[in-house]
Design an enzyme around this catalytic site. Structure first.
Site, PDB file in Angstrom:
ATOM      1  N   ARG A 138       1.093  -1.179  -0.017  1.00  0.00           N
ATOM      2  CA  ARG A 138       0.155   0.080   0.113  1.00  0.00           C
ATOM      3  C   ARG A 138       1.250   1.531  -0.040  1.00  0.00           C
ATOM      4  O   ARG A 138       2.182   1.200   0.040  1.00  0.00           O
ATOM      5  CB  ARG A 138      -1.274  -0.297   1.063  1.00  0.00           C
ATOM      6  CG  ARG A 138      -0.672  -0.554   2.249  1.00  0.00           C
ATOM      7  CD  ARG A 138       0.685  -0.100   3.396  1.00  0.00           C
ATOM      8  NE  ARG A 138       0.562   1.173   3.464  1.00  0.00           N
ATOM      9  CZ  ARG A 138       1.381   2.732   3.509  1.00  0.00           C
ATOM     10  NH1 ARG A 138       2.497   1.988   3.467  1.00  0.00           N
ATOM     11  NH2 ARG A 138       1.272   3.316   3.234  1.00  0.00           N
ATOM     12  N   GLY A 139       0.212   2.614  -0.263  1.00  0.00           N
ATOM     13  CA  GLY A 139       0.818   3.709  -0.092  1.00  0.00           C
ATOM     14  C   GLY A 139       1.347   3.718  -2.032  1.00  0.00           C
ATOM     15  O   GLY A 139       1.507   3.146  -2.507  1.00  0.00           O
ATOM     16  N   ALA A 140       0.796   5.048  -1.990  1.00  0.00           N
ATOM     17  CA  ALA A 140       0.555   5.756  -3.372  1.00  0.00           C
ATOM     18  C   ALA A 140       1.809   5.233  -4.961  1.00  0.00           C
ATOM     19  O   ALA A 140       1.326   4.681  -5.518  1.00  0.00           O
ATOM     20  CB  ALA A 140       0.099   7.265  -3.707  1.00  0.00           C
ATOM     21  N   ARG A 175      -7.823  -0.323  -6.133  1.00  0.00           N
ATOM     22  CA  ARG A 175      -8.011   0.648  -5.220  1.00  0.00           C
ATOM     23  C   ARG A 175      -7.910   2.106  -6.134  1.00  0.00           C
ATOM     24  O   ARG A 175      -7.739   2.867  -7.247  1.00  0.00           O
ATOM     25  CB  ARG A 175      -6.396   1.014  -3.757  1.00  0.00           C
ATOM     26  CG  ARG A 175      -6.924  -0.111  -3.247  1.00  0.00           C
ATOM     27  CD  ARG A 175      -5.174   0.078  -2.438  1.00  0.00           C
ATOM     28  NE  ARG A 175      -5.963   1.160  -1.110  1.00  0.00           N
ATOM     29  CZ  ARG A 175      -6.096   1.364   0.051  1.00  0.00           C
ATOM     30  NH1 ARG A 175      -3.885   1.263  -0.010  1.00  0.00           N
ATOM     31  NH2 ARG A 175      -5.933   2.419   0.426  1.00  0.00           N
ATOM     32  N   GLN A 216      -1.392   2.156  10.107  1.00  0.00           N
ATOM     33  CA  GLN A 216      -0.006   2.167   9.234  1.00  0.00           C
ATOM     34  C   GLN A 216       1.054   3.214   9.907  1.00  0.00           C
ATOM     35  O   GLN A 216       2.112   3.102   9.256  1.00  0.00           O
ATOM     36  CB  GLN A 216      -0.518   2.886   7.824  1.00  0.00           C
ATOM     37  CG  GLN A 216      -1.250   2.386   6.981  1.00  0.00           C
ATOM     38  CD  GLN A 216      -2.217   1.804   6.490  1.00  0.00           C
ATOM     39  OE1 GLN A 216      -3.326   2.734   8.138  1.00  0.00           O
ATOM     40  NE2 GLN A 216      -3.029   2.296   6.234  1.00  0.00           N
ATOM     41  N   ASP A 256      -1.677  11.410  -1.503  1.00  0.00           N
ATOM     42  CA  ASP A 256      -2.479   9.340  -2.888  1.00  0.00           C
ATOM     43  C   ASP A 256      -2.673  10.680  -3.872  1.00  0.00           C
ATOM     44  O   ASP A 256      -2.912  10.193  -5.198  1.00  0.00           O
ATOM     45  CB  ASP A 256      -3.764   8.742  -2.092  1.00  0.00           C
ATOM     46  CG  ASP A 256      -3.027   7.884  -1.274  1.00  0.00           C
ATOM     47  OD1 ASP A 256      -2.581   8.605   0.124  1.00  0.00           O
ATOM     48  OD2 ASP A 256      -2.841   6.834  -1.621  1.00  0.00           O
ATOM     49  N   ASN A 259      -5.141  12.327   1.173  1.00  0.00           N
ATOM     50  CA  ASN A 259      -4.303  11.318   1.809  1.00  0.00           C
ATOM     51  C   ASN A 259      -4.818  10.928   2.893  1.00  0.00           C
ATOM     52  O   ASN A 259      -6.366  10.764   2.750  1.00  0.00           O
ATOM     53  CB  ASN A 259      -3.144  12.721   2.277  1.00  0.00           C
ATOM     54  CG  ASN A 259      -2.013  11.435   3.138  1.00  0.00           C
ATOM     55  OD1 ASN A 259      -1.642  10.435   2.024  1.00  0.00           O
ATOM     56  ND2 ASN A 259      -1.899  12.271   4.508  1.00  0.00           N
ATOM     57  N   LYS A 260      -4.090   9.587   3.529  1.00  0.00           N
ATOM     58  CA  LYS A 260      -4.775   8.724   4.831  1.00  0.00           C
ATOM     59  C   LYS A 260      -6.176  10.153   5.602  1.00  0.00           C
ATOM     60  O   LYS A 260      -5.207  10.768   5.917  1.00  0.00           O
ATOM     61  CB  LYS A 260      -3.621   8.133   5.547  1.00  0.00           C
ATOM     62  CG  LYS A 260      -4.683   7.492   6.089  1.00  0.00           C
ATOM     63  CD  LYS A 260      -5.509   6.177   6.108  1.00  0.00           C
ATOM     64  CE  LYS A 260      -4.443   5.301   4.573  1.00  0.00           C
ATOM     65  NZ  LYS A 260      -5.925   4.370   3.903  1.00  0.00           N
TER      66      LYS A 260
HETATM   67  O1  MRU Z   1      -4.235   3.376   2.399  1.00  0.00           O
HETATM   68  P1  MRU Z   1      -3.011   3.993   2.385  1.00  0.00           P
HETATM   69  O2  MRU Z   1      -2.099   3.084   3.048  1.00  0.00           O
HETATM   70  O3  MRU Z   1      -2.815   2.993   0.918  1.00  0.00           O
HETATM   71  O4  MRU Z   1      -2.445   4.747   2.427  1.00  0.00           O
HETATM   72  C1  MRU Z   1      -1.257   5.500   2.309  1.00  0.00           C
HETATM   73  C2  MRU Z   1      -1.181   7.518   2.569  1.00  0.00           C
HETATM   74  O5  MRU Z   1      -2.798   7.499   2.885  1.00  0.00           O
HETATM   75  C3  MRU Z   1       0.106   7.108   2.222  1.00  0.00           C
HETATM   76  O6  MRU Z   1       0.076   8.583   3.104  1.00  0.00           O
HETATM   77  C4  MRU Z   1      -0.199   8.293   0.831  1.00  0.00           C
HETATM   78  O7  MRU Z   1      -0.462   7.426  -0.460  1.00  0.00           O
HETATM   79  C5  MRU Z   1       1.317   8.116   0.293  1.00  0.00           C
HETATM   80  S1  MRU Z   1       2.955   7.028   0.752  1.00  0.00           S
HETATM   81  C6  MRU Z   1       3.999   8.430   0.365  1.00  0.00           C
END
Ligand code: MRU
Length: 346
Positions: free
Chosen positions: A48-50, A91, A196, A237, A247-248
């Protein structure tokens, strides 16, 4: 010397990635030759993570290209587009996923033969990964200048090395500062319900030798009041051309608290996360996940039977609450409509 494990790697027709659902208890890898397994890993948040999901999707297409036995270019492209469709549906919020898939498809479309298409897909996927790490190193260079020796940085979720090819986005300035001998303390918001922050950010920062404190999401107000917080740095994201940042969940409240307490609030993101086709919050989808992820904790129900939950996985911070956006091309400051175009090279 900071040495972090590689989030995802291409190994001659195989992909190896860290199973992030098992951290921090176990550092275990998933290895696969099947692009469908990559789609599952993204959907189930094993990765996970963009930026990391962008790389994973590109590697998924590379697996298809490597193992597919199509005789004609048409047949190859048909299968590639089908795989791209499945990977795109995993996603919805992080634009890097769609950006990476489009990049690989466009590379394949230039090919004149199946062999060339195969080679182009794999090369493009590897380039996406390489460029992501390079971008993060540059984000580290620019962002490090915002951090003074002894500073405390607050962050949310994991925008760390685990969320990217390497080095992270929000963590890049911290790692670079550390390498340059600065002492940095980090408050990692735990990030309900997937944790996370507690599971992943705390794990990688601690491993890298950063002094890190896990703090509950709902303590951000009192922390800003009682503790010395010098800077907020979060990931993204999707950044729209007007500077709205998805973002999250928890990022937007952190930006509000930061504004009230005069804490500079920075977003760190590669330009691949900037979506020039989107202007505002109405132009893209905010992922809503299964309410059970909120109502249960490791299989144990924590809310009464018969009660549901409304669970947005991301929120949107408006541009007026963002001090600056740290990219690999420099730090963009308001008005974002102008400065984001510039960092995008438009
Ligand atoms: O749901 P996730 O864990 O994929 O969410 C991740 C985030 O919100 C991160 O902050 C974002 O993707 C940036 S990652 C460098």
């Amino acid at each position: 010397m900071i040495d972090l494990p590689r989030t995802i790697e291409w190994r001659d027709g195989r992909v190896r990635l860290i199973n992030q659902l098992l951290l921090p208890e176990k550092l275990e890898y998933i290895e696969t030759t099947d692009w469908r397994r990559i789609a599952k890993a993204i959907k189930d948040m094993e990765i996970r993570g963009a930026p990391a999901i962008g790389v994973a999707a590109a590697f998924g297409l590379a697996l298809y290209a490597y193992h597919n036995r199509a005789d004609t270019l048409e047949e190859f492209m048909e299968g590639l587009r089908e795989a791209a469709k499945v990977l795109s549906s995993t996603r919805p919020t992080a634009v890097n996923l769609f950006w990476a898939i489009r990049r690989v498809l466009e590379a394949a479309e230039k090919a004149g033969s199946v062999e060339e298409a195969r080679r182009r897909v794999i090369e493009e996927a590897l380039a996406i990964q390489r460029e992501d790490e390079e971008a993060n190193r540059k984000i580290g260079e620019y962002g490090e200048q915002l951090i003074d020796d002894g500073d405390t940085v607050i962050t949310v979720c994991n925008a760390g090395s685990l969320a990217t090819s390497y080095w992270g986005t929000a963590t890049a300035p911290i790692y670079t500062a550390l390498e340059r001998g600065k002492r940095v303390r980090v408050f990692a918001l735990e990030t309900r319900p997937y944790l996370q922050g507690a599971r992943l950010t705390a794990w990688e920062l601690h491993r890298a030798g950063v002094e890190v404190y896990v703090v509950t999401d709902n303590s951000m107000g009192i922390l800003a009041e009682k503790e010395k917080i010098d800077l907020a740095i979060v990931g993204a994201d999707r950044v729209t051309r007007l500077g709205y940042v998805a973002n999250k969940i928890g990022t937007y409240p952190l930006s509000l608290v930061s504004r009230v307490h005069n804490i500079p609030f920075y977003v760190a993101a590669p330009t691949s996360t900037i979506d020039m086709d989107a202007a505002g919050p109405e132009d893209f989808e905010i992922e809503r996940r299964d309410p059970r992820e909120v109502l249960y904790w490791r299989g144990v129900r924590i809310a009464p039977e018969g009660v549901s939950s409304i669970y947005y996985a991301f929120d949107i911070t408006p541009p007026q609450l963002i001090t600056g956006i740290i990219t690999e091309k420099g730090i963009a400051y308001p008005p974002y409509i102008k400065t984001l175009r510039k960092v995008k090279g438009l």
